[in-house]
Design a protein around this motif. Sequence first.
Motif, PDB file in Angstrom:
ATOM      1  N   ARG A   1      15.125   1.958   6.579  1.00 36.82           N
ATOM      2  CA  ARG A   1      14.184   0.827   6.904  1.00 36.82           C
ATOM      3  C   ARG A   1      14.689  -0.046   7.842  1.00 36.82           C
ATOM      4  O   ARG A   1      13.964  -0.472   8.787  1.00 36.82           O
ATOM      5  CB  ARG A   1      14.075   0.242   5.377  1.00 36.82           C
TER       6      ARG A   1
ATOM      7  N   ASN B   1      13.231   2.376  11.122  1.00 31.35           N
ATOM      8  CA  ASN B   1      11.874   2.108  11.027  1.00 31.35           C
ATOM      9  C   ASN B   1      11.498   0.626  11.247  1.00 31.35           C
ATOM     10  O   ASN B   1      10.625   0.186  11.060  1.00 31.35           O
ATOM     11  CB  ASN B   1      11.492   2.289   9.576  1.00 31.35           C
TER      12      ASN B   1
ATOM     13  N   MET C   1       8.899  -0.777   5.745  1.00 34.70           N
ATOM     14  CA  MET C   1       8.901   0.615   5.316  1.00 34.70           C
ATOM     15  C   MET C   1       7.855   0.413   4.146  1.00 34.70           C
ATOM     16  O   MET C   1       7.751  -0.558   3.348  1.00 34.70           O
ATOM     17  CB  MET C   1      10.171   0.851   4.655  1.00 34.70           C
ATOM     18  N   GLU C   2       7.094   1.326   4.097  1.00 34.84           N
ATOM     19  CA  GLU C   2       6.007   1.638   3.008  1.00 34.84           C
ATOM     20  C   GLU C   2       6.544   2.384   2.015  1.00 34.84           C
ATOM     21  O   GLU C   2       7.724   3.086   2.154  1.00 34.84           O
ATOM     22  CB  GLU C   2       4.764   2.380   3.635  1.00 34.84           C
TER      23      GLU C   2
ATOM     24  N   GLU D   1       7.046   6.233   2.877  1.00 37.21           N
ATOM     25  CA  GLU D   1       7.910   6.683   3.852  1.00 37.21           C
ATOM     26  C   GLU D   1       9.370   6.501   3.244  1.00 37.21           C
ATOM     27  O   GLU D   1      10.080   7.439   3.515  1.00 37.21           O
ATOM     28  CB  GLU D   1       7.983   5.474   4.900  1.00 37.21           C
TER      29      GLU D   1
ATOM     30  N   GLU E   1      11.843   9.967   2.894  1.00 35.58           N
ATOM     31  CA  GLU E   1      13.077   9.693   3.273  1.00 35.58           C
ATOM     32  C   GLU E   1      14.288  10.202   2.264  1.00 35.58           C
ATOM     33  O   GLU E   1      15.101  10.825   2.367  1.00 35.58           O
ATOM     34  CB  GLU E   1      13.243   8.381   4.054  1.00 35.58           C
TER      35      GLU E   1
ATOM     36  N   SER F   1      12.756   3.323  -3.337  1.00 30.98           N
ATOM     37  CA  SER F   1      11.628   3.050  -2.523  1.00 30.98           C
ATOM     38  C   SER F   1      10.760   1.930  -2.951  1.00 30.98           C
ATOM     39  O   SER F   1      10.128   1.212  -1.993  1.00 30.98           O
ATOM     40  CB  SER F   1      10.673   4.480  -2.544  1.00 30.98           C
TER      41      SER F   1
END
Length: 137
Positions: A61, A65, A69-70, A73, A77, A127
């Motif tokens: 993230r 990115n 970050m969604e 995603e 990862e 996440s």
Amino acid sequence: MKNAIKFGVLIGIVSGIWVMILHFAGIYERGYPTSDSISFLEYASVIIPFLGLFFGIKNFRDNINGGKMEFFEGLFEGIKIMVVGGVIAGFITAIYISYVNPDVQVDFMGRVGGAGLVGILFTLAISLILMNKQRNL
């Protein structure tokens, strides 16, 4: 993919070292533990994938990115990190069973399944915690 490989290798190697530490601590002596008795030191092994996944997804993230970050995603990862780490840890454990302690009576397949479930739950939670970008619907 570099991030997933880096943190997956880290998780795999540290997990493999942890198996050897458990061996030298006498946890995997002949006939112990059986498939239904687990040492408290084995429960401590969940710290390894949690920290590896957390720092791997956070690194993705923050550094790869662009700070955003969604959820999916991070989930993707984390799954990549888990696959790399699982393959390496499985390889090290197979070497352990084949050469270091072939008389061990541990249900490693049950342990692998449990580790996979714990890894998926950790990936979902991490996440959710680290996501900071929502997709407009």
